[in-house]
Scaffold this active site. Structure first.
Site, short mmCIF file in Angstrom:
data_model
loop_
_atom_site.label_atom_id
_atom_site.label_comp_id
_atom_site.label_asym_id
_atom_site.label_seq_id
_atom_site.Cartn_x
_atom_site.Cartn_y
_atom_site.Cartn_z
N GLU A 109 -2.87 74.06 -14.36
CA GLU A 109 -4.20 73.55 -14.80
C GLU A 109 -4.50 72.19 -14.16
O GLU A 109 -5.17 71.34 -14.77
CB GLU A 109 -4.30 73.44 -16.32
N SER A 141 -0.73 66.29 -12.51
CA SER A 141 -1.02 64.95 -13.07
C SER A 141 -1.85 64.11 -12.11
O SER A 141 -2.76 63.39 -12.53
CB SER A 141 0.29 64.21 -13.38
N ALA A 189 -8.87 74.72 -20.89
CA ALA A 189 -7.45 75.04 -20.70
C ALA A 189 -6.61 73.76 -20.63
O ALA A 189 -5.45 73.76 -21.04
CB ALA A 189 -7.28 75.86 -19.43
N GLY A 213 26.58 65.61 -23.91
CA GLY A 213 27.03 66.80 -23.17
C GLY A 213 26.50 68.08 -23.78
O GLY A 213 26.15 69.04 -23.06
N PHE A 256 0.69 82.85 -8.04
CA PHE A 256 1.03 82.00 -9.20
C PHE A 256 0.11 82.30 -10.40
O PHE A 256 -0.37 81.38 -11.07
CB PHE A 256 0.90 80.51 -8.88
N ILE A 257 -0.18 83.56 -10.69
CA ILE A 257 -1.12 83.88 -11.75
C ILE A 257 -0.38 84.25 -13.05
O ILE A 257 0.30 85.27 -13.13
CB ILE A 257 -2.07 85.03 -11.32
N THR A 295 -5.73 80.50 -8.05
CA THR A 295 -4.89 79.95 -6.98
C THR A 295 -4.59 80.96 -5.88
O THR A 295 -4.36 82.14 -6.15
CB THR A 295 -3.58 79.42 -7.59
N GLU A 296 -4.59 80.47 -4.63
CA GLU A 296 -4.21 81.27 -3.46
C GLU A 296 -3.21 80.45 -2.65
O GLU A 296 -3.09 79.24 -2.84
CB GLU A 296 -5.45 81.56 -2.60
N GLN A 308 19.50 63.65 -23.74
CA GLN A 308 20.34 62.44 -23.78
C GLN A 308 20.89 62.20 -25.18
O GLN A 308 22.06 61.83 -25.34
CB GLN A 308 19.48 61.23 -23.33
C1 LIG Z 1 4.27 78.74 -13.49
C2 LIG Z 1 2.92 78.59 -12.92
C3 LIG Z 1 1.84 79.26 -13.49
C4 LIG Z 1 0.57 79.16 -12.93
N1 LIG Z 1 -0.47 79.85 -13.48
C5 LIG Z 1 -1.67 79.89 -12.84
C6 LIG Z 1 -2.72 80.73 -13.30
O1 LIG Z 1 -2.61 81.39 -14.32
N2 LIG Z 1 -3.87 80.80 -12.57
C7 LIG Z 1 -4.04 80.08 -11.42
O2 LIG Z 1 -5.08 80.20 -10.81
N3 LIG Z 1 -3.07 79.24 -10.97
C8 LIG Z 1 -1.89 79.14 -11.66
N4 LIG Z 1 -0.89 78.31 -11.19
C9 LIG Z 1 -1.12 77.51 -10.01
C10 LIG Z 1 -1.25 76.02 -10.32
O3 LIG Z 1 -2.46 75.75 -10.96
C11 LIG Z 1 -1.07 75.27 -8.99
O4 LIG Z 1 0.30 75.41 -8.62
C12 LIG Z 1 -1.44 73.80 -9.11
O5 LIG Z 1 -2.81 73.65 -9.32
C13 LIG Z 1 -1.03 73.00 -7.87
O6 LIG Z 1 -1.39 73.66 -6.70
P1 LIG Z 1 -0.30 73.87 -5.55
O7 LIG Z 1 0.90 74.48 -6.18
O8 LIG Z 1 -0.91 74.61 -4.43
O9 LIG Z 1 0.10 72.43 -5.09
P2 LIG Z 1 -0.67 71.52 -4.02
O10 LIG Z 1 -2.13 71.54 -4.29
O11 LIG Z 1 -0.21 71.89 -2.66
O12 LIG Z 1 -0.12 70.06 -4.40
C14 LIG Z 1 1.14 69.54 -3.92
C15 LIG Z 1 1.24 68.06 -4.31
O13 LIG Z 1 0.14 67.33 -3.74
C16 LIG Z 1 -0.57 66.63 -4.76
N5 LIG Z 1 -2.01 66.60 -4.47
C17 LIG Z 1 -2.78 67.60 -3.98
N6 LIG Z 1 -4.04 67.20 -3.87
C18 LIG Z 1 -4.09 65.92 -4.31
C19 LIG Z 1 -5.13 64.94 -4.44
N7 LIG Z 1 -6.40 65.17 -4.11
N8 LIG Z 1 -4.79 63.71 -4.92
C20 LIG Z 1 -3.51 63.42 -5.26
N9 LIG Z 1 -2.50 64.31 -5.15
C21 LIG Z 1 -2.78 65.53 -4.68
C22 LIG Z 1 -0.29 67.42 -6.03
O14 LIG Z 1 -0.45 66.63 -7.19
C23 LIG Z 1 1.15 67.84 -5.82
O15 LIG Z 1 2.00 66.78 -6.18
C24 LIG Z 1 0.38 78.38 -11.77
C25 LIG Z 1 1.46 77.67 -11.21
C26 LIG Z 1 2.71 77.79 -11.76
C27 LIG Z 1 3.84 77.03 -11.12
#
Ligand SMILES: Cc1cc2nc3c(=O)[nH]c(=O)nc-3n(C[C@H](O)[C@H](O)[C@H](O)COP(=O)(O)OP(=O)(O)OC[C@H]3O[C@@H](n4cnc5c(N)ncnc54)[C@H](O)[C@@H]3O)c2cc1C
Length: 477
Positions: free
Chosen positions: A338, A341, A188, A315, A105-106, A74-75, A311
């Site tokens: 990963e 949804s 994964a 409390g 977010f790695i 992720t970037e 629930q």
């Molecule tokens: C605690 C944590 C640990 C993580 N660990 C890792 C890791 O180890 N390695 C790594 O590489 N990444 C990691 N991530 C990153 C994670 O995989 C991403 O946050 C995730 O894939 C979503 O990307 P984004 O946050 O940029 O959200 P966005 O891609 O910006 O998505 C925002 C919203 O838009 C929706 N959306 C986007 N595209 C579509 C589509 N085509 N159709 C329908 N809905 C869509 C999404 O479902 C979401 O609701 C981690 C994230 C967190 C929070």
């Protein structure tokens, strides 16, 4: 560690199904710890795609627990859309690979072995320009920032800066995303599904005990119908998801095993080879549907169950005196990382519409039940499949945007059919499971009918009238 690695590297050579069960157990103890445990997938990817030199150097260290890994994809501008990855991979004057750029977010980004997705072909803007690299923790990778997050506080989430960091190419150039990361993420995703099961089970156990011991109005609250329903449905939700996740892990094993036989002990009989090739295609197609379904269904379930656990405790559930508030915060990540949804549904709905659902359900329908109740339930599930197939025809005629809009409802309906069959299969072997299968099917079918009615309605108001309904963006201040 080294659960599924070959014995020659010090691994246990365990099937994915056993690893999935172990992942659930670790997660039940601690959701954060599971992330380190689950990142064994890094070693599996090295084993599947790297050359022997890299395998011999790193895999024994993984199996020993000497090193841990991180999946560095992720970037800031490449989240769900990994084709947009921009971190640069380039070769210095000696031909050695170097990585330059930022990842965010790695999970466990401070680990020793980093698998990094990077752009090796700057002129190719999509996923075909990406390759996969192995970088070791060194002074040229800096953890610039540790995230402050809602849950999984025991799992470090890092922002990483690569400053011309030395790296080794995994496999072939340009196959980074399309082949290697897709395989890594599929494994994964089953892992996160198992993690979801573990957190849900932990939350359920606290709620179950509390419902038994807490007295109000002179009785244990488990004897109050509303609480009994909450607890019973939590249990059914967990067992439904578990049936699906274990089935998925089993099909992954069939697929992997079949591939290994073809690679290492190819049959001399051409007919058997032909059969194995056909099996390979079937498993791949089935996994393409079951894996995202499992990740989606189990993760959504774990949030619901953890929420219901609070629930049940009233409390006390909201307080930090019990662990259930933490379980809800921990469970919340499972529908995001990963692949969210929404992304799982995009993948699953393609499987549902491309025939994988029909053939899997038809195969399940071949089961004969001597028990009259189970046979009657099976007929209801068979009829439900017919309704799902009708809805698939309808959705296909409306195009991709309509499919994306109603994908969740279609996948939910398909899941009632698939899990219904899986629970019936269990019920044939276990008396208690009859009650589980009956309640799952009897409560699932009305929801399925409601979902399919909306799918067949042709409604597109969420898109067509979006601006009217959502109103203009405003800042809350
Ligand atoms: C605690 C944590 C640990 C993580 N660990 C890792 C890791 O180890 N390695 C790594 O590489 N990444 C990691 N991530 C990153 C994670 O995989 C991403 O946050 C995730 O894939 C979503 O990307 P984004 O946050 O940029 O959200 P966005 O891609 O910006 O998505 C925002 C919203 O838009 C929706 N959306 C986007 N595209 C579509 C589509 N085509 N159709 C329908 N809905 C869509 C999404 O479902 C979401 O609701 C981690 C994230 C967190 C929070």
């Amino acid at each position: 560690m080294g659960f599924t690695l070959p014995r020659k590297y010090g691994g246990l050579n365990c099937p994915n199904l056993v690893y999935t069960m172990a992942t659930e157990i670790v997660s039940r103890a601690d959701c954060s710890l599971m992330n380190i445990f689950g990142l064994q997938g890094i070693a599996e990817t090295i084993n599947a795609f790297a050359n022997d030199e890299i395998k011999n150097e790193y895999l024994p260290k993984f199996a020993e627990g000497e090193v841990t890994g991180a999946m560095v994809l992720t970037e800031p501008d490449a989240g769900s859309d990994l084709q947009a990855v921009a971190l640069r991979a380039w070769q210095d004057t000696d031909g050695h690979w170097r990585l330059t750029g930022v990842k965010r977010f790695i999970t466990n980004g401070c680990g020793e072995v980093l698998l990094v997705l990077a752009r090796s072909e700057p002129e190719i803007k999509d996923g075909r320009g990406l390759s996969l690299y192995l970088a070791e923790r060194c002074e040229r990778v800096k953890v610039r920032h540790l995230e402050h997050k809602l849950g999984i506080h025991g799992s470090p989430t890092c922002e990483l800066v690569f400053d011309d960091c030395p790296a080794k190419l995994i496999g072939e150039r340009q196959r980074g995303l399309i082949t290697y990361v897709m395989a890594l993420m599929n494994g994964a995703r089953v892992g996160i599904a198992a993690q979801s099961l573990g957190v849900a089970e932990a939350a359920y156990r606290v709620a179950r005990l509390y419902a038994h011991t807490r007295k109000q109005f002179g009785v244990s609250i488990e004897r109050l119908p509303a609480v009994a329903e909450l607890v019973a449905d939590m249990k059914i939700a967990i067992e439904a998801a578990r049936a699906l996740v274990y089935e998925t892990a089993k099909v992954c094993d069939f697929e992997n095993n079949n591939l290994r036989v073809m690679e290492f002990k190819p049959p001399t009989d051409p007919d058997e080879m032909k059969r194995r090739r056909a099996d390979s295609r079937t498993y791949k197609r089935l996994n393409g549907m079951l894996t995202p379904m499992s990740k989606y269904y189990a993760s959504e379930m774990s949030i619901r169950v953890a929420n219901d656990a609070i629930q049940v405790l009233g409390g006390s559930g909201y307080m930090q005196d019990y662990p259930v508030e933490r379980y809800l915060r921990d469970a919340r990540i499972t529908t995001i990382y990963e692949g969210t949804s929404q992304l799982q549904i995009v993948a699953a709905v393609r499987g549902v519409c491309s025939g994988a659902f029909d053939s899997f359900a038809s195969e399940c329908e071949a089961a004969e039940y001597s028990d009259a109740d189970l046979a009657a339930l099976k007929q209801k599930v068979v009829e439900a499949k017919r309704q799902v197939l009708d809805a698939i025809q309808f959705i296909k005629q409306r195009g991709n945007e309509y499919m994306d809009l109603h994908g969740r409802k279609l996948v939910d309906a398909a899941l009632v059919v698939i899990i219904g069959h899986l629970l019936l299969r269990q019920a044939a072997a276990c008396e208690r499971k009859k009650a589980v299968a009956r309640r799952f099917i009897e409560t699932g079918l009305p929801t399925l009918r409601r979902d399919l009615e909306v799918v067949r309605s042709g409604d597109t108001s969420a898109i067509q009238e979006f601006d009217l309904i959502a109103g203009p963006p405003t800042v809350n201040g």
